[in-house]
Write a protein that holds these residues in place. Structure first.
Motif, short mmCIF file in Angstrom:
data_model
loop_
_atom_site.label_atom_id
_atom_site.label_comp_id
_atom_site.label_asym_id
_atom_site.label_seq_id
_atom_site.Cartn_x
_atom_site.Cartn_y
_atom_site.Cartn_z
N TYR A 388 0.82 -1.20 0.00
CA TYR A 388 0.00 0.00 0.00
C TYR A 388 0.86 1.26 0.00
O TYR A 388 0.37 2.36 -0.20
N ALA A 389 2.14 1.08 0.27
CA ALA A 389 3.08 2.21 0.25
C ALA A 389 4.41 1.71 -0.31
O ALA A 389 4.71 0.52 -0.26
N ALA A 390 5.19 2.62 -0.86
CA ALA A 390 6.50 2.25 -1.38
C ALA A 390 7.38 1.70 -0.27
O ALA A 390 7.36 2.21 0.86
N HIS A 391 8.11 0.64 -0.58
CA HIS A 391 9.08 0.02 0.35
C HIS A 391 8.42 -0.63 1.56
O HIS A 391 9.11 -0.97 2.52
N SER A 392 7.10 -0.85 1.53
CA SER A 392 6.41 -1.36 2.72
C SER A 392 6.44 -2.88 2.85
O SER A 392 6.25 -3.42 3.94
N ASP A 393 6.67 -3.60 1.73
CA ASP A 393 6.46 -5.04 1.71
C ASP A 393 7.71 -5.84 1.39
O ASP A 393 8.72 -5.31 0.91
N VAL A 394 7.60 -7.14 1.64
CA VAL A 394 8.54 -8.16 1.19
C VAL A 394 7.73 -9.09 0.27
O VAL A 394 6.61 -9.47 0.61
N SER A 395 8.28 -9.44 -0.89
CA SER A 395 7.55 -10.33 -1.80
C SER A 395 8.18 -11.72 -1.82
O SER A 395 9.37 -11.89 -1.52
N TYR A 396 7.36 -12.70 -2.20
CA TYR A 396 7.77 -14.12 -2.20
C TYR A 396 6.76 -14.88 -3.05
O TYR A 396 5.70 -14.35 -3.43
N PHE A 397 7.06 -16.14 -3.34
CA PHE A 397 6.16 -16.98 -4.11
C PHE A 397 5.64 -18.16 -3.28
O PHE A 397 5.23 -19.18 -3.82
N CYS A 398 5.67 -18.03 -1.94
CA CYS A 398 5.13 -19.08 -1.08
C CYS A 398 3.65 -19.25 -1.37
O CYS A 398 2.93 -18.27 -1.61
N ASP A 399 3.17 -20.49 -1.36
CA ASP A 399 1.78 -20.79 -1.71
C ASP A 399 0.83 -20.36 -0.60
O ASP A 399 1.01 -20.71 0.57
N THR A 400 -0.19 -19.59 -0.98
CA THR A 400 -1.22 -19.13 -0.06
C THR A 400 -2.57 -19.19 -0.76
O THR A 400 -2.64 -19.54 -1.94
N ALA A 401 -3.64 -18.84 -0.05
CA ALA A 401 -4.98 -18.85 -0.65
C ALA A 401 -5.85 -17.90 0.14
O ALA A 401 -5.45 -17.34 1.17
N GLY A 402 -7.09 -17.69 -0.35
CA GLY A 402 -8.03 -16.88 0.39
C GLY A 402 -8.20 -17.41 1.80
O GLY A 402 -8.30 -18.61 2.02
N GLY A 403 -8.19 -16.53 2.80
CA GLY A 403 -8.23 -16.95 4.19
C GLY A 403 -6.85 -16.93 4.82
O GLY A 403 -6.71 -16.99 6.04
N SER A 404 -5.78 -16.83 3.98
CA SER A 404 -4.41 -16.76 4.50
C SER A 404 -4.04 -15.36 4.97
O SER A 404 -2.98 -15.18 5.57
N SER A 405 -4.86 -14.38 4.67
CA SER A 405 -4.57 -13.01 5.11
C SER A 405 -4.30 -12.97 6.60
O SER A 405 -5.06 -13.53 7.40
N GLY A 406 -3.24 -12.30 6.98
CA GLY A 406 -2.86 -12.19 8.37
C GLY A 406 -1.87 -13.24 8.84
O GLY A 406 -1.49 -13.26 10.01
N SER A 407 -1.42 -14.11 7.94
CA SER A 407 -0.48 -15.17 8.32
C SER A 407 0.92 -14.62 8.56
O SER A 407 1.33 -13.64 7.93
N PRO A 408 1.70 -15.26 9.44
CA PRO A 408 3.09 -14.86 9.63
C PRO A 408 3.99 -15.47 8.56
O PRO A 408 3.88 -16.65 8.24
N VAL A 409 4.86 -14.66 8.01
CA VAL A 409 5.87 -15.13 7.06
C VAL A 409 7.18 -15.18 7.84
O VAL A 409 7.69 -14.14 8.27
N ILE A 410 7.71 -16.39 8.04
CA ILE A 410 8.80 -16.59 8.99
C ILE A 410 10.10 -16.93 8.27
O ILE A 410 10.12 -17.74 7.35
N SER A 411 11.18 -16.30 8.72
CA SER A 411 12.50 -16.57 8.18
C SER A 411 13.07 -17.85 8.78
O SER A 411 13.03 -18.04 10.00
N ARG A 412 13.61 -18.72 7.92
CA ARG A 412 14.26 -19.92 8.43
C ARG A 412 15.58 -19.58 9.12
O ARG A 412 16.04 -20.34 9.98
#
Length: 444
Positions: A388-412
């Motif tokens: 929603y703003a410049a530089h606000s996000d991290v992108s990835y291709f991890c598989d998700t679906a509707g209902g996944s909103s709010g999930s934690p994206v965790i670094s190994r």
């Protein structure tokens, strides 16, 4: 404590169906049915006006930006418009852009009155194939000592309400396709209670959950990037015990009876986080069920563990631009055992491996992203991405679906949360964890 947890028994398939009818099984031999008293008044959406006599007012928290050392100003809003690039993308849980949450099942209008003079004291609400049934009381008029229970037919899941509970409120959902509502009266030797004509339990709505949520509009649900490599969370128990343990802090959110998102415990205190597009106010949190331990008992199996259900409580901070809402739950002691996650204060680097515990489409917990080469596309694609703003996000291709909103994206690398997932579209993306850590420091 206004709420206590109930016993939930459901089912799970290798395709992660949600508690389909006819497959409800006992999770433990010899387990006694239990009844869980929900004793104190819980305001509903129609009972939350500040001038409601005899009921506490609920603050209507509008989107705010949390600043370290400063509590949110609930009278102001920071709803910055999304840049054009973000506007062209979709929120992970949307079935319609105006909704922002994944839909499940349907809301049915009913007109039932129980426990009045000459009326029935018990009614069964059965919807074959439903994954859960949830009733809404528009009237709870009882004398002291009277109470009403909502349970499954076997009474292995049961919740109790009495005269202290307000009219116009949801009951906790019953897992499976049948809910039984029953009025219980105090001893009535002279029949005096039977001539009190204004008593009665009114039910005006029922939420019926599908075995799977209805599909979103074409092109809005596809966030599986390539072949779906996500698996039931329990499949990680032996091969990746750290990821499995961390996944237990993630919860399924059932909002207002028929809408879904994911949330998780952040930090050791009574704190939950999800997206702003999932819920924004304490009024919405009050009508949100938070399900912990909703996961398969065996990898690829049919049984699920008994979820621990609690209600959402107070919204502490929320922001539209950074798409987060921090809130508390009622009944916190019952969920402490599931552990918590921690926000990473450092932005991850490109190529850093990730894993994402989640409840896609409201299903039992799954995890996207395996260790090593098997991780496939679940790694940081761009650590400087526009949400929603410049530089606000991290992108990835991890598989998700509707209902996944709010999930934690965790670094190994750190086992800390580097992003709060909110966008699908391949690449998928989440709000940077380091930004959230700074904004929420005083609350955690």
């Amino acid at each position: 404590m206004r709420r206590r947890t109930g016993i939930v028994i459901g089912t799970c398939t290798a395709l992660a169906l949600i508690g389909a009818a006819g497959s409800v099984v006992s999770a433990g031999a010899g387990e006694r049915p239990s009844e869980h008293r929900l004793s104190a008044a819980r305001p509903s959406a129609v009972e939350r006006a500040p001038d409601a006599v005899g009921r506490r007012a609920v603050p209507q928290v509008t989107p705010t930006t949390a600043t370290p050392g400063v509590k949110p100003d609930i009278s102001s809003s920071s709803s910055a418009p999304a840049p054009a690039s973000a506007g062209a993308r979709r929120l992970e849980s949307t079935t319609a852009r105006s909704a922002g949450r994944q839909r499940i099942g349907e809301l049915l209008r009913v007109d039932r009155l129980l426990g009045n003079v000459g009326g029935p004291k018990r009614e069964k609400f059965a919807y074959p194939g439903a994954s859960y049934v949830k009733v809404h009381f528009d009237r709870l008029t009882m004398l002291p000592g009277d109470y009403v229970t909502v349970s499954n037919p076997e009474r292995t899941e049961s919740y109790r309400y009495d005269e202290s509970d307000p009219d116009g409120r949801w009951a906790m959902s019953i897992t499976g396709d049948t809910a039984v509502v029953e009025v219980h009266r105090e001893i009535n030797p002279l029949g005096l209670r039977d001539i009190t004509g204004d008593l009665g339990i009114g039910i005006d709505r029922v939420a019926r959950g599908d075995t799977r949520p209805a599909p979103a509009r074409p092109g809005r649900e596809e966030s599986v990037c390539g072949t779906d490599t996500s698996s039931d969370a329990v499949c990680y128990e032996s091969k990746d015990p750290v990821a499995y343990t961390k996944s237990k802090a993630t919860a399924r959110l059932l909002i207002n009876g028929t809408e879904l998102c994911t949330g998780w415990r952040v930090g050791p205190k009574n704190r939950m986080i999800t997206n702003n597009h999932c819920l924004t106010t304490s009024a919405e949190a009050y009508d949100t069920e938070v399900w912990f331990n909703y996961q398969c008992a065996k990898c690829g199996g049919y049984d699920v563990f008994k979820p621990t259900k609690v209600w959402g409580d107070q919204v502490l901070a929320t922001d539209k631009t950074y798409d987060y809402t921090l809130f508390t739950v009622d009944g916190f002691p019952s969920i402490e055992k599931f552990g918590y996650l921690t926000l990473d204060t450092v932005r991850p680097g490109k190529g850093q491996e990730l894993y994402v515990p989640q409840h896609p489409s409201g299903e039992p917990a799954k995890i996207a992203g395996n260790k090593g080469e098997a991780a496939g596309n679940c790694e940081v694609d761009n650590p400087d991405y526009t949400g929603y703003a410049a530089h606000s996000d991290v992108s990835y291709f991890c598989d998700t679906a509707g209902g996944s909103s709010g999930s934690p994206v965790i670094s190994r690398a750190t086992n800390r949360v580097v992003a709060l997932h909110h966008f699908g579209g391949c690449p998928n993306s989440g709000v940077r964890g380091d930004l959230l850590a700074g904004r929420l420091r005083t609350y955690l």
